[in-house]
Scaffold this active site. Structure first.
Site, PDB file in Angstrom:
ATOM      1  N   CYS A 125      -2.683  -4.762   2.910  1.00  0.00           N
ATOM      2  CA  CYS A 125      -2.758  -2.707   2.324  1.00  0.00           C
ATOM      3  C   CYS A 125      -3.567  -2.591   1.018  1.00  0.00           C
ATOM      4  O   CYS A 125      -4.149  -3.635   0.323  1.00  0.00           O
ATOM      5  CB  CYS A 125      -1.283  -2.068   2.830  1.00  0.00           C
ATOM      6  N   ARG A 176       3.384  10.391   3.450  1.00  0.00           N
ATOM      7  CA  ARG A 176       4.490   9.403   4.034  1.00  0.00           C
ATOM      8  C   ARG A 176       5.463   9.364   3.201  1.00  0.00           C
ATOM      9  O   ARG A 176       6.833   8.826   3.249  1.00  0.00           O
ATOM     10  CB  ARG A 176       3.524   8.083   3.808  1.00  0.00           C
ATOM     11  N   ARG A 211       0.063  -7.948   0.257  1.00  0.00           N
ATOM     12  CA  ARG A 211       1.108  -7.771   0.067  1.00  0.00           C
ATOM     13  C   ARG A 211       2.276  -9.316   0.654  1.00  0.00           C
ATOM     14  O   ARG A 211       2.139  -9.179   2.352  1.00  0.00           O
ATOM     15  CB  ARG A 211       1.688  -6.416   0.762  1.00  0.00           C
ATOM     16  N   LYS A 248      12.241   7.770  -0.329  1.00  0.00           N
ATOM     17  CA  LYS A 248      12.058   7.229   0.749  1.00  0.00           C
ATOM     18  C   LYS A 248      12.710   5.756   1.372  1.00  0.00           C
ATOM     19  O   LYS A 248      12.485   4.760   2.069  1.00  0.00           O
ATOM     20  CB  LYS A 248      10.377   7.150   1.126  1.00  0.00           C
ATOM     21  N   ASN A 249      12.172   4.831  -0.027  1.00  0.00           N
ATOM     22  CA  ASN A 249      12.102   3.305   0.372  1.00  0.00           C
ATOM     23  C   ASN A 249      13.741   3.237  -0.037  1.00  0.00           C
ATOM     24  O   ASN A 249      14.285   1.518  -0.275  1.00  0.00           O
ATOM     25  CB  ASN A 249      12.285   2.855  -1.160  1.00  0.00           C
ATOM     26  N   ASP A 305       5.381   2.234  -8.966  1.00  0.00           N
ATOM     27  CA  ASP A 305       4.725   3.436  -8.127  1.00  0.00           C
ATOM     28  C   ASP A 305       4.837   4.450  -8.697  1.00  0.00           C
ATOM     29  O   ASP A 305       4.231   5.573  -8.414  1.00  0.00           O
ATOM     30  CB  ASP A 305       5.682   3.619  -7.095  1.00  0.00           C
TER      31      ASP A 305
HETATM   32  C1  UD1 Z   1       8.591  -1.789  -2.810  1.00  0.00           C
HETATM   33  C2  UD1 Z   1       7.967  -0.364  -1.868  1.00  0.00           C
HETATM   34  C3  UD1 Z   1       6.982   0.048  -2.866  1.00  0.00           C
HETATM   35  C4  UD1 Z   1       6.798  -1.212  -4.726  1.00  0.00           C
HETATM   36  C5  UD1 Z   1       7.299  -2.209  -4.688  1.00  0.00           C
HETATM   37  C6  UD1 Z   1       7.007  -2.565  -6.249  1.00  0.00           C
HETATM   38  C7  UD1 Z   1       9.760  -0.299  -0.278  1.00  0.00           C
HETATM   39  C8  UD1 Z   1       9.510   0.109   1.091  1.00  0.00           C
HETATM   40  N1  UD1 Z   1       8.098  -0.116  -0.622  1.00  0.00           N
HETATM   41  O1  UD1 Z   1       7.010  -2.450  -1.854  1.00  0.00           O
HETATM   42  O2  UD1 Z   1       6.687   0.852  -3.240  1.00  0.00           O
HETATM   43  O3  UD1 Z   1       5.830  -1.046  -5.128  1.00  0.00           O
HETATM   44  O4  UD1 Z   1       9.113  -2.519  -3.610  1.00  0.00           O
HETATM   45  O5  UD1 Z   1       8.174  -1.678  -6.926  1.00  0.00           O
HETATM   46  O6  UD1 Z   1      10.762  -0.536  -0.267  1.00  0.00           O
HETATM   47  N2  UD1 Z   1       5.864 -10.618  -3.412  1.00  0.00           N
HETATM   48  C9  UD1 Z   1       5.713 -11.999  -2.699  1.00  0.00           C
HETATM   49  N3  UD1 Z   1       6.215 -12.726  -1.873  1.00  0.00           N
HETATM   50  C10 UD1 Z   1       7.588 -11.808  -0.183  1.00  0.00           C
HETATM   51  C11 UD1 Z   1       7.255 -10.109  -1.118  1.00  0.00           C
HETATM   52  C12 UD1 Z   1       7.129 -10.242  -2.058  1.00  0.00           C
HETATM   53  O7  UD1 Z   1       5.034 -12.709  -3.765  1.00  0.00           O
HETATM   54  O8  UD1 Z   1       7.492 -12.096   0.309  1.00  0.00           O
HETATM   55  C13 UD1 Z   1       5.158  -9.942  -3.566  1.00  0.00           C
HETATM   56  C14 UD1 Z   1       4.879  -8.821  -4.099  1.00  0.00           C
HETATM   57  O9  UD1 Z   1       2.676  -9.189  -3.547  1.00  0.00           O
HETATM   58  C15 UD1 Z   1       4.520  -8.394  -5.112  1.00  0.00           C
HETATM   59  C16 UD1 Z   1       6.057  -8.652  -5.509  1.00  0.00           C
HETATM   60  O10 UD1 Z   1       6.784  -9.212  -4.859  1.00  0.00           O
HETATM   61  O11 UD1 Z   1       3.434  -8.873  -6.447  1.00  0.00           O
HETATM   62  C17 UD1 Z   1       6.492  -7.414  -5.589  1.00  0.00           C
HETATM   63  O12 UD1 Z   1       6.432  -7.543  -3.593  1.00  0.00           O
HETATM   64  P1  UD1 Z   1       8.040  -6.426  -3.338  1.00  0.00           P
HETATM   65  O13 UD1 Z   1       9.255  -6.231  -4.334  1.00  0.00           O
HETATM   66  O14 UD1 Z   1       8.502  -7.201  -1.984  1.00  0.00           O
HETATM   67  O15 UD1 Z   1       7.154  -5.126  -2.827  1.00  0.00           O
HETATM   68  P2  UD1 Z   1       7.447  -4.455  -1.165  1.00  0.00           P
HETATM   69  O16 UD1 Z   1       9.603  -4.367  -1.242  1.00  0.00           O
HETATM   70  O17 UD1 Z   1       6.874  -4.686  -0.184  1.00  0.00           O
END
Ligand code: UD1
Length: 430
Positions: free
Chosen positions: A124, A407, A129, A22-23, A314
């Site tokens: 969430c 999902r 996030r 999915k990701n 995850d």
């Molecule tokens: C993706 C995965 C999710 C997984 C996560 C970490 C998808 C759709 N989802 O989520 O299943 O748990 O990677 O492996 O691919 N952060 C910030 N600022 C930002 C973005 C992120 O501070 O602008 C922080 C987040 O709060 C978190 C960390 O960075 O602590 C990692 O987040 P991120 O890798 O962005 O997660 P997602 O891409 O949303």
């Protein structure tokens, strides 16, 4: 709302086909917005997150054609996407609220159409996030961004330009978004501290086959030389390492033996080593992984979640389910999300002995047996952890809020039934 009923205690044996990730599929689908030509994706999993994203993009004007196709003798979905008539550049609240990954429209739409409006994703269940890294990087690339009425409104009147961006966290989402944006930006973009997840390599391969110039795959420094135009291409969604890891635990926790067909062991090195240290036999093959828990004595082990290639957040909840019946104690430290122990009280209702320390650590002391109970979780992976606990527990477990599982786990009941689980979906209208 549907529920899942499990009668625990069956030893699971057989083969499970691992679906496309999915990701990986989510950003691959959004990269079709970067060209007017057709982008064809194979091995796309049938999940509600994919259906949500497809309908959001169809709403913008993307053409979506779905077909069944055979991949290694398994029927999988093939999608053809064509963005030759995009009319809308707004991702509304109703879509983004249901699926945060809607933020993947930001980079491609802004880069190709110079404007995008995205309802600001909220927090969430697993944490706040934020998307500050996505937004500040786009600003460095020339975007003007304002937040108004709950929307991110981004403009790049003269188009985006290359920039040297340094992420303060190795965000998966920001890496994909900025990669997509940079493919059509003027000049060179360099991303430092980029995420290295296999799903990102899948995206880089597709973008490069569309004519992008990206270097540094599988490293934390990515260099993208912008091009004028991208063209159509075909890609296959990489196997879902989280689904594979989840079913690996299903084998271990029921003392069974499952071959995970199509799983890529290279993408699961940390979790597989943890399983071995817990006493489970792991056999890595070129196109599958065998997990053998038959007659194995499961022992406690510590995990610390981290960015890839570290232990994936995850899979934290699913491993915790296994630790509940291990001999001895296990320490779980969650370093990525600040609120990712929602499964703990529910596991405890099934007889687990777990103590949470602060926000980031939990001690699991193994018990002899879990017992079935009605449970529910507030996120996808936590819900699967409860399914796992139900498979090992004595008696009946009812997992509520099955929409979380829909999902991210394709054909969940079918796959588990196929290896001998007593699992049924109870259809209910609210
Ligand atoms: C993706 C995965 C999710 C997984 C996560 C970490 C998808 C759709 N989802 O989520 O299943 O748990 O990677 O492996 O691919 N952060 C910030 N600022 C930002 C973005 C992120 O501070 O602008 C922080 C987040 O709060 C978190 C960390 O960075 O602590 C990692 O987040 P991120 O890798 O962005 O997660 P997602 O891409 O949303």
């Amino acid at each position: 709302m549907d529920k899942i009923k499990i009668i625990g205690g069956n030893q699971l044996n057989g083969k499970i086909y691992i679906s496309g990730a999915k990701n990986a599929a989510l950003p691959l689908i959004c990269s079709s917005l970067l060209t007017e030509d057709k982008v064809i994706l194979k091995n796309v999993p049938q999940l509600s997150d994919i259906t949500f994203l497809n309908s959001l993009l169809e709403n913008l004007g993307l053409k979506v054609i779905e077909e069944d196709t055979l991949l290694e003798s398994h029927t999988t979905k093939k999608y053809t996407y064509q963005a030759d008539d995009i009319k809308e550049l707004v991702a509304p609240y109703d879509f983004v609220r249901k699926m945060r990954a809607s933020y993947y429209v930001l980079g491609p739409l802004l880069s190709r159409f110079r404007h995008v409006e995205l309802s600001l994703p909220g927090g969430c269940a697993i944490g706040a996030r934020p998307i500050d890294i996505h937004l500040s990087s786009l600003e460095q690339m020339g975007a003007e961004i304002e937040i108004k009425n709950g929307y991110v409104i981004a403009n790049a009147r003269d188009g985006l330009h290359g920039a040297h961006v340094i992420f303060h966290k190795a965000s998966v989402g920001a890496t994909c978004n900025i990669l997509m944006a940079a493919t059509l930006a003027k000049g060179i973009t360099k991303i430092e501290n980029a995420a290295k997840e296999p799903e990102i390599a899948n995206l880089i391969d597709l973008l490069n086959s569309m004519g992008a110039r990206i270097e540094g795959k599988n490293t934390s420094i990515l260099t993208i030389e912008g091009v004028e135009k991208l063209h159509g291409a075909t890609s296959t969604v990489v196997a879902d390492r989280i689904e594979a890891g989840s079913y690996a635990i299903a084998a271990a926790i029921t003392h069974g033996k499952i071959e995970l067909i199509n799983a890529n062991a290279e993408h699961l090195q940390q979790p597989l080593r943890v399983l071995e240290r817990m006493g489970i036999e792991v056999i890595e093959k070129p196109h599958s992984i065998i997990i053998n828990g038959i007659d194995k004595h499961i022992i406690g082990e510590d995990i610390y979640t981290d960015y890839y290639p570290g232990f994936p957040t995850d899979l934290q909840a699913q491993f915790m389910a296994l630790m509940t019946i291990a001999d001895g104690a296990s320490l779980v430290t969650e370093s990525i999300w600040e609120n990712r122990f929602m499964h703990v009280p529910e596991l405890c209702r099934m007889g687990a002995n777990i103590n949470i320390h602060g926000h980031a650590s939990a001690i699991v002391r193994g018990v002899k047996k879990l017992s079935g109970a009605p449970v529910m979780a507030t996120d996808l992976r936590a819900s699967f952890a409860l399914v796992l606990a139900g498979l090992a527990a004595e008696g009946e477990t009812i997992v509520n809020r099955v929409y979380h599982l829909d999902r991210g786990y394709e054909k969940l009941e079918e796959k588990l039934k196929g290896v001998g689980a007593n699992i049924t979906r109870i259809k209910e209208t609210d």
